[in-house]
Scaffold this motif. Structure first.
Motif, PDB file in Angstrom:
ATOM      1  N   ASP A 129      66.428  15.907  47.190  1.00 50.25           N
ATOM      2  CA  ASP A 129      67.389  16.732  46.462  1.00 50.25           C
ATOM      3  C   ASP A 129      67.185  18.213  46.747  1.00 50.25           C
ATOM      4  N   VAL A 132      68.431  19.048  50.324  1.00 49.77           N
ATOM      5  CA  VAL A 132      69.896  19.122  50.356  1.00 49.77           C
ATOM      6  C   VAL A 132      70.376  20.426  49.716  1.00 49.77           C
ATOM      7  N   THR A 202      73.895  14.461  55.123  1.00 52.10           N
ATOM      8  CA  THR A 202      74.342  14.637  53.736  1.00 52.10           C
ATOM      9  C   THR A 202      74.813  16.070  53.491  1.00 52.10           C
ATOM     10  N   ARG A 217      74.761  12.821  48.022  1.00 51.54           N
ATOM     11  CA  ARG A 217      73.324  13.019  47.847  1.00 51.54           C
ATOM     12  C   ARG A 217      72.641  11.731  47.402  1.00 51.54           C
TER      13      ARG A 217
END
Length: 230
Positions: A129, A132, A202, A217
């Motif tokens: 996370d 990203v 992503t 995600r």
């Protein structure tokens, strides 16, 4: 001791300021002392150095590594070209320094508030996370990092320095393989590169369709997790 560390160069200052592991600060000290005979004298202005690195990021992102002249970087940074070479002896030195700085920023984003006491899936989800989020928030740094990683100008020392903040991530993967949480037929480096490749995909999808950001995600992470677990 802290004052002595600050005197050993901007890379070490960055590592200390970001609270990265002490082994990385020591590595930074060793790098500063040994790499290419670089002087350990403190730069006249860390603000100017950072301005040059920021300008290099913008110009490299727009023009590419080869086509971007140092004169344009200096102009973008608001300094004389001779000033640029006060901080970085050559364009190659500038690119190596920028690579290390961007990798340090990425590591800071990924490993800050790392939930070390949680299970492997939670820790990996945290890394995913944060990676990203960083990529979406820093498109120019991401673009330049992609160019630098395949550039022949990077030295082994820079590559090693860029990898150092991610040792904990690599150790976590090895531990998961040894505990048979991950497939033991997959090399550690393949798992790492697979995660990076899926994160990049992503980020690209999220940038082109922000309304589906959470779906991309979460689905991307599930795809990665399913691929490496038994």
């Amino acid at each position: 001791m802290a004052e002595n560390i600050r005197d050993l160069g901007p890379l070490t200052v960055s590592a200390q300021r970001r609270g990265l592991p002490f082994f990385y600060i020591l590595y930074s000290i060793e790098y500063t002392l040994s790499y290419g005979g670089v002087s350990v004298a403190r730069p006249k202005s860390e603000d100017k150095r950072n301005a040059i690195l920021d300008a290099a990021t913008r110009v490299f992102a727009e023009r590419g590594l080869t086509a971007a002249p140092t004169s344009e970087i200096s102009k973008e940074a608001g300094v004389a070209e001779g000033t640029l070479f006060t901080y970085f002896k050559t364009k190659d030195d500038l690119m190596n320094a920028l690579y290390r700085e961007i990798k340090l920023e990425l590591a800071d984003a990924m490993m800050s508030d790392f939930p070390r006491k949680q299970n492997v899936r939670t820790r990996l989800q945290h890394i995913w996370d944060r990676y990203v989020k960083w990529g979406i928030a820093n498109p120019k740094q991401r673009k330049v990092l992609a160019q630098l990683q395949v550039s022949e100008v990077l030295t082994k020392e820079s590559r090693d320095a860029g990898s150092a903040p991610f040792v904990e991530f690599q150790t976590m993967i090895r531990d998961a393989i040894e505990r048979r949480l991950f497939r033991n037929d997959l090399p550690v480096e393949l798992i790492s590169k697979s995660l990076a490749a899926l994160v990049e995909a992503t980020i690209d999808l999220t940038a082109s369709n922000p309304s589906n950001a959470k779906h991309y995600r979460d689905s991307g992470f599930q795809m990665f997790w399913s691929g490496v677990t038994k």
